[in-house]
Enzyme design. Sequence first.
Site, mmCIF file in Angstrom:
data_model
loop_
_atom_site.group_PDB
_atom_site.id
_atom_site.type_symbol
_atom_site.label_atom_id
_atom_site.label_comp_id
_atom_site.label_asym_id
_atom_site.label_seq_id
_atom_site.Cartn_x
_atom_site.Cartn_y
_atom_site.Cartn_z
ATOM 1 N N ASP A 140 -4.442 7.735 17.078
ATOM 2 C CA ASP A 140 -4.943 7.596 15.706
ATOM 3 C C ASP A 140 -5.637 6.241 15.545
ATOM 4 O O ASP A 140 -5.334 5.471 14.645
ATOM 5 C CB ASP A 140 -3.789 7.737 14.709
ATOM 6 C CG ASP A 140 -4.270 7.996 13.283
ATOM 7 O OD1 ASP A 140 -5.487 8.197 13.097
ATOM 8 O OD2 ASP A 140 -3.438 7.972 12.360
ATOM 9 N N LYS B 50 7.554 -0.476 6.611
ATOM 10 C CA LYS B 50 7.110 0.871 6.256
ATOM 11 C C LYS B 50 8.337 1.641 5.785
ATOM 12 O O LYS B 50 9.312 1.749 6.524
ATOM 13 C CB LYS B 50 6.493 1.587 7.459
ATOM 14 C CG LYS B 50 5.277 0.926 8.063
ATOM 15 C CD LYS B 50 4.833 1.711 9.289
ATOM 16 C CE LYS B 50 3.824 0.930 10.103
ATOM 17 N NZ LYS B 50 2.565 0.755 9.392
ATOM 18 N N PHE C 41 2.819 9.369 3.783
ATOM 19 C CA PHE C 41 4.189 9.513 4.267
ATOM 20 C C PHE C 41 5.115 8.400 3.799
ATOM 21 O O PHE C 41 6.258 8.331 4.216
ATOM 22 C CB PHE C 41 4.206 9.585 5.794
ATOM 23 C CG PHE C 41 3.489 10.790 6.312
ATOM 24 C CD1 PHE C 41 3.958 12.064 6.029
ATOM 25 C CD2 PHE C 41 2.326 10.654 7.040
ATOM 26 C CE1 PHE C 41 3.289 13.181 6.489
ATOM 27 C CE2 PHE C 41 1.650 11.768 7.504
ATOM 28 C CZ PHE C 41 2.131 13.039 7.224
ATOM 29 N N GLY C 42 4.628 7.506 2.958
ATOM 30 C CA GLY C 42 5.494 6.440 2.468
ATOM 31 C C GLY C 42 4.700 5.213 2.071
ATOM 32 O O GLY C 42 3.472 5.253 1.963
ATOM 33 N N ASP C 43 5.415 4.121 1.842
ATOM 34 C CA ASP C 43 4.807 2.879 1.383
ATOM 35 C C ASP C 43 4.917 1.795 2.449
ATOM 36 O O ASP C 43 5.766 1.857 3.339
ATOM 37 C CB ASP C 43 5.503 2.387 0.103
ATOM 38 C CG ASP C 43 5.384 3.380 -1.040
ATOM 39 O OD1 ASP C 43 4.352 4.080 -1.099
ATOM 40 O OD2 ASP C 43 6.315 3.459 -1.863
ATOM 41 N N VAL C 44 4.060 0.793 2.322
ATOM 42 C CA VAL C 44 4.141 -0.407 3.154
ATOM 43 C C VAL C 44 4.425 -1.585 2.234
ATOM 44 O O VAL C 44 3.743 -1.775 1.227
ATOM 45 C CB VAL C 44 2.836 -0.648 3.939
ATOM 46 C CG1 VAL C 44 2.967 -1.898 4.805
ATOM 47 C CG2 VAL C 44 2.493 0.553 4.809
ATOM 48 N N GLY D 155 0.823 -1.204 0.000
ATOM 49 C CA GLY D 155 0.000 0.000 0.000
ATOM 50 C C GLY D 155 0.852 1.246 0.000
ATOM 51 O O GLY D 155 2.057 1.204 0.251
ATOM 52 N N THR D 156 0.212 2.379 -0.295
ATOM 53 C CA THR D 156 0.900 3.671 -0.328
ATOM 54 C C THR D 156 0.109 4.671 0.499
ATOM 55 O O THR D 156 -1.116 4.745 0.388
ATOM 56 C CB THR D 156 1.027 4.184 -1.779
ATOM 57 O OG1 THR D 156 1.775 3.237 -2.538
ATOM 58 C CG2 THR D 156 1.742 5.527 -1.818
#
Length: 545
Positions: free
Chosen positions: A405, A314, A297-300, A293-294
């Site tokens: 969160d 991450k 703040f970045g990708d997984v 996923g994207t």
Amino acid sequence: ARALCRPAVCRPRPLPPLPPTAMEEEVAALVIDNGSGMCKAGFAGDDAPRAVFPSIVGRPRHQGVMVGMGQKDSYVGDEAQSKRGILTLKYPIEHGIVTNWDDMEKIWHHTFYNELRVAPEEHPVLLTEAPLNPKANREKMTQIMFETFNIPSNYVAPVDSIQAEEWYFGKIGRKDAERQLLSPGNARGAFLVRESETTKGAYSLSIRDWDEARGDHVKHYKIRKLDTGGYYITTRAQFNSVQELVQHYVEVNDGLCHLLTAACTTMKPQTMGLAKDAWEISRSSITLQRRLGTGCFGDVWLGMWNGSTKVAVKTLKPGTMSPKASLEEAQIMKLLRHDKLVQLYAVVPEEPIYIVTEFMCHGSLLEFLKDQEGQDLTLPQLVDMAAQVAEGMAYMERMDYIHRDLRAANILVGERLVCKIADFGLARLIEDNEYNPRQGAKFPIKWTAPEAALFGRFTIKSDVWSFGILLTELISKGRVPYPGMNNREVLEQVEHGYHMPCPPGCPASLYEAMEQTWRLDPEERPTFEYLQSFLEDYFNGPQQN
């Protein structure tokens, strides 16, 4: 993908230090079962070993054969097994008794640092031994543990200890026992033994059963201890050990709901975190395989650590988090170890920063709910998933830690509908000025308590509010909260006491619990301890009607 964000106004107070007693409670003893063919190792109280590997040590047969393969002097366990054609293999344990102490030391070193990835000096160790193990061997084992590995305390137990039994699940609760036994792979008569939750020194036997009225369900029997040391479920049948008791009920049900047919199957466990001096790892030890996923703040990514351990990675964009902050967070998160929290393994602190965690096969709860498997979930399954999240948050509540969160996008789903909380604590470290409760689309207004959204007052009670919103996501199977309303409208309405209406298909008593989490006065909201108890017992009482 899940966004890693923090509010940029009214910065919350720094995390208070954990009380010494809380930290001490989390130092689990290690259990190492030195079998003749296999070594099993893990943490006391866990429901399964963390590591199982062959008790073998291999050395290259010929010098130079392995040039270019990162040749080492010796290989242990699965790695030795995989290279058996070019190695000479030796078994340092015969019939449970150590015959080669140098090789045994290599196996223990491999167990601590490669399999369990812990600092041995931080954990008491329980070693099992063969019944006929000579006293000199016992003393040698203890000497190596103290002198070579600096362990704080050591205990050697007979190999026939209950800890070594595949049906013994240790310190798990009644609800977890039911979860495990009712999962796929278990049939009627599947069973496990666990520590009693109410009586010290006693155990509980949990058995999967079936009848036409209730369908599949679990029955629990207390295993009581005699003053003379024996065990019994009913006084007419007494046994010298729990093992003898179990064997009896394997052969005859003798008043139980069903014969004991097979030990409860277990999920392959995720390995726990790295040793305290190994949180900072080399980028070369991580192989990124597939983007999952994207986010903003970045990708997984799905990745492999050292070519052997499946992990989630991450990758944070440059400037998202400082290297110092990433290491500080790793040290804090190391103290938060619970079955319902996604385990952080390590960080690569140079930019682009990698945050390495355990891998959960179904990804985020939000995406899972939208898939067909999620759409087919029943109300009892959804309530159980909510109870798991509440259990993880109740642990954070006890540890005086705040998530900030909490929403379905930050809950991960694994095998057998196991739910774990992710991204706890990361939100406060993100260095991004756009993540602002008053502006910017990145801030999750619809999940955030009004005192946190308006004034930056994040507490465990603001997490309780978010949990109530998460409940609506679960019951509606992934619907966005406050449908048809934008963030500004939500803030204005909520500030004046507006609550989302009861979601379709939601029982009135469950909606009541949601409304309790949305009380404007944070102190009037329930605790996570209460919410966990309410949800775990939801179908055992009248409240579901």
